[in-house]
Design a protein around this motif. Structure first.
Motif, PDB file in Angstrom:
ATOM      1  N   VAL A 180      -3.378   4.558  13.227  1.00 51.84           N
ATOM      2  CA  VAL A 180      -2.184   3.946  12.643  1.00 51.84           C
ATOM      3  C   VAL A 180      -1.901   4.619  11.309  1.00 51.84           C
ATOM      4  N   ASP A 181      -0.689   5.144  11.162  1.00 55.24           N
ATOM      5  CA  ASP A 181      -0.259   5.785   9.917  1.00 55.24           C
ATOM      6  C   ASP A 181       0.652   4.808   9.178  1.00 55.24           C
ATOM      7  N   ILE A 182       0.230   4.386   7.980  1.00 57.01           N
ATOM      8  CA  ILE A 182       0.968   3.380   7.203  1.00 57.01           C
ATOM      9  C   ILE A 182       1.435   4.005   5.895  1.00 57.01           C
ATOM     10  N   ASP A 183       2.715   3.820   5.595  1.00 57.19           N
ATOM     11  CA  ASP A 183       3.283   4.276   4.322  1.00 57.19           C
ATOM     12  C   ASP A 183       3.877   3.079   3.596  1.00 57.19           C
ATOM     13  N   VAL A 184       3.579   2.970   2.311  1.00 58.67           N
ATOM     14  CA  VAL A 184       4.142   1.915   1.454  1.00 58.67           C
ATOM     15  C   VAL A 184       5.039   2.602   0.430  1.00 58.67           C
ATOM     16  N   ILE A 185       6.306   2.211   0.412  1.00 54.90           N
ATOM     17  CA  ILE A 185       7.284   2.834  -0.474  1.00 54.90           C
ATOM     18  C   ILE A 185       7.909   1.742  -1.342  1.00 54.90           C
ATOM     19  N   VAL A 186       8.027   2.013  -2.631  1.00 57.86           N
ATOM     20  CA  VAL A 186       8.655   1.078  -3.557  1.00 57.86           C
ATOM     21  C   VAL A 186       9.870   1.758  -4.168  1.00 57.86           C
ATOM     22  N   ASP A 187      11.015   1.110  -4.045  1.00 60.66           N
ATOM     23  CA  ASP A 187      12.256   1.624  -4.628  1.00 60.66           C
ATOM     24  C   ASP A 187      12.561   0.846  -5.895  1.00 60.66           C
ATOM     25  N   THR A 188      12.379   1.502  -7.029  1.00 64.78           N
ATOM     26  CA  THR A 188      12.632   0.859  -8.318  1.00 64.78           C
ATOM     27  C   THR A 188      13.866   1.456  -8.992  1.00 64.78           C
ATOM     28  N   SER A 212       5.829  -6.734  13.731  1.00 63.78           N
ATOM     29  CA  SER A 212       5.300  -7.924  13.070  1.00 63.78           C
ATOM     30  C   SER A 212       4.352  -7.542  11.927  1.00 63.78           C
ATOM     31  N   ALA A 213       3.525  -6.538  12.163  1.00 61.70           N
ATOM     32  CA  ALA A 213       2.549  -6.127  11.151  1.00 61.70           C
ATOM     33  C   ALA A 213       3.236  -5.554   9.911  1.00 61.70           C
ATOM     34  N   VAL A 214       4.252  -4.703  10.097  1.00 65.10           N
ATOM     35  CA  VAL A 214       4.924  -4.140   8.913  1.00 65.10           C
ATOM     36  C   VAL A 214       5.729  -5.208   8.177  1.00 65.10           C
ATOM     37  N   ARG A 215       6.246  -6.186   8.919  1.00 72.63           N
ATOM     38  CA  ARG A 215       6.953  -7.296   8.274  1.00 72.63           C
ATOM     39  C   ARG A 215       5.974  -8.100   7.424  1.00 72.63           C
ATOM     40  N   ASN A 216       4.784  -8.364   7.962  1.00 75.53           N
ATOM     41  CA  ASN A 216       3.758  -9.074   7.186  1.00 75.53           C
ATOM     42  C   ASN A 216       3.343  -8.270   5.956  1.00 75.53           C
ATOM     43  N   GLY A 217       3.201  -6.950   6.121  1.00 78.78           N
ATOM     44  CA  GLY A 217       2.829  -6.098   4.999  1.00 78.78           C
ATOM     45  C   GLY A 217       3.902  -6.074   3.928  1.00 78.78           C
ATOM     46  N   ALA A 218       5.164  -5.944   4.340  1.00 73.41           N
ATOM     47  CA  ALA A 218       6.260  -5.946   3.361  1.00 73.41           C
ATOM     48  C   ALA A 218       6.351  -7.286   2.651  1.00 73.41           C
ATOM     49  N   ASP A 219       6.114  -8.365   3.374  1.00 74.38           N
ATOM     50  CA  ASP A 219       6.127  -9.697   2.750  1.00 74.38           C
ATOM     51  C   ASP A 219       4.989  -9.829   1.737  1.00 74.38           C
ATOM     52  N   ALA A 220       3.809  -9.322   2.098  1.00 72.99           N
ATOM     53  CA  ALA A 220       2.674  -9.373   1.170  1.00 72.99           C
ATOM     54  C   ALA A 220       2.983  -8.553  -0.081  1.00 72.99           C
ATOM     55  N   GLY A 221       3.634  -7.409   0.101  1.00 75.56           N
ATOM     56  CA  GLY A 221       3.986  -6.586  -1.053  1.00 75.56           C
ATOM     57  C   GLY A 221       5.077  -7.203  -1.906  1.00 75.56           C
ATOM     58  N   THR A 265      -2.082  -1.363 -11.674  1.00 77.56           N
ATOM     59  CA  THR A 265      -2.586  -2.093 -10.502  1.00 77.56           C
ATOM     60  C   THR A 265      -1.930  -1.659  -9.190  1.00 77.56           C
ATOM     61  N   ARG A 266      -1.030  -0.678  -9.238  1.00 77.28           N
ATOM     62  CA  ARG A 266      -0.321  -0.284  -8.020  1.00 77.28           C
ATOM     63  C   ARG A 266      -1.245   0.224  -6.900  1.00 77.28           C
ATOM     64  N   PRO A 267      -2.287   1.034  -7.176  1.00 75.32           N
ATOM     65  CA  PRO A 267      -3.164   1.463  -6.075  1.00 75.32           C
ATOM     66  C   PRO A 267      -3.829   0.290  -5.343  1.00 75.32           C
ATOM     67  N   GLN A 268      -4.289  -0.716  -6.083  1.00 77.88           N
ATOM     68  CA  GLN A 268      -4.898  -1.888  -5.447  1.00 77.88           C
ATOM     69  C   GLN A 268      -3.844  -2.680  -4.669  1.00 77.88           C
ATOM     70  N   TRP A 269      -2.646  -2.777  -5.216  1.00 78.79           N
ATOM     71  CA  TRP A 269      -1.548  -3.471  -4.546  1.00 78.79           C
ATOM     72  C   TRP A 269      -1.221  -2.798  -3.215  1.00 78.79           C
ATOM     73  N   GLU A 270      -1.164  -1.457  -3.203  1.00 76.08           N
ATOM     74  CA  GLU A 270      -0.882  -0.730  -1.960  1.00 76.08           C
ATOM     75  C   GLU A 270      -1.998  -0.949  -0.935  1.00 76.08           C
ATOM     76  N   LEU A 271      -3.242  -1.008  -1.410  1.00 76.74           N
ATOM     77  CA  LEU A 271      -4.357  -1.289  -0.494  1.00 76.74           C
ATOM     78  C   LEU A 271      -4.229  -2.683   0.124  1.00 76.74           C
ATOM     79  N   ILE A 272      -3.789  -3.665  -0.665  1.00 80.82           N
ATOM     80  CA  ILE A 272      -3.593  -5.020  -0.140  1.00 80.82           C
ATOM     81  C   ILE A 272      -2.509  -5.010   0.931  1.00 80.82           C
ATOM     82  N   VAL A 273      -1.421  -4.281   0.697  1.00 79.86           N
ATOM     83  CA  VAL A 273      -0.332  -4.211   1.668  1.00 79.86           C
ATOM     84  C   VAL A 273      -0.822  -3.537   2.956  1.00 79.86           C
ATOM     85  N   GLU A 274      -1.527  -2.405   2.828  1.00 80.95           N
ATOM     86  CA  GLU A 274      -2.048  -1.710   4.013  1.00 80.95           C
ATOM     87  C   GLU A 274      -3.055  -2.573   4.766  1.00 80.95           C
TER      88      GLU A 274
END
Length: 144
Positions: free
Chosen positions: A95-103, A49-58, A67-76
């Protein structure tokens, strides 16, 4: 002198006590195993549930290279806030959290959030050890 029925009754009590002594360790192991699996399952559902909420926020917030560093902090932070009701503050550091963006595509990017948390077990189980690593990930395409 004991009567025959009293002697049989005392033997039955002795046999029941022996059987109980033999079965009790197995019952205790089953109880602790159910406790550990229940805790790991609860943490897996909370992490999902938490990673789903984080991915939705991202996915709902845009970002630029600046602004990507601040964006990643918001997601985490969104992931950690979602886990706050399940973990104590000192456990949150595990808790180990990784945020990955595929562009890679020319369309909107995909946001993937992965999280891992080590659930401590009550006993060191063969094959598991003293912890069960729970891992979840969620991927959502950015839509705004």
């Amino acid at each position: 002198m004991q009567s025959r029925s009293a002697s049989i009754a005392s033997r039955r009590l002795g046999l029941a006590a022996t059987e109980f002594a033999l079965v009790l360790p197995l019952l205790v192991m089953i109880a602790f195993g159910a406790l550990d699996l229940g805790r790991a399952t609860l943490m897996s559902m909370a992490l999902a549930s938490a990673v789903r909420n984080g991915a939705d926020a991202g996915a709902t917030r845009g970002f630029t290279d600046r602004t990507r560093p601040q964006w990643e902090l918001i997601v985490e932070r969104t992931v950690r806030d979602s886990l706050a009701s399940h973990l104590r503050a000192d456990e949150m550091d595990d808790v180990d959290i990784d945020v990955i963006v595929d562009t890679s595509s020319s369309e909107l990017p995909w946001v993937t959030v992965e999280a891992t948390y080590p659930v401590d077990t009550t006993l060191p189980w063969p094959g598991w050890g003293p912890t069960i690593a729970v891992h979840q990930e969620s991927t959502i395409r950015r839509y705004r």
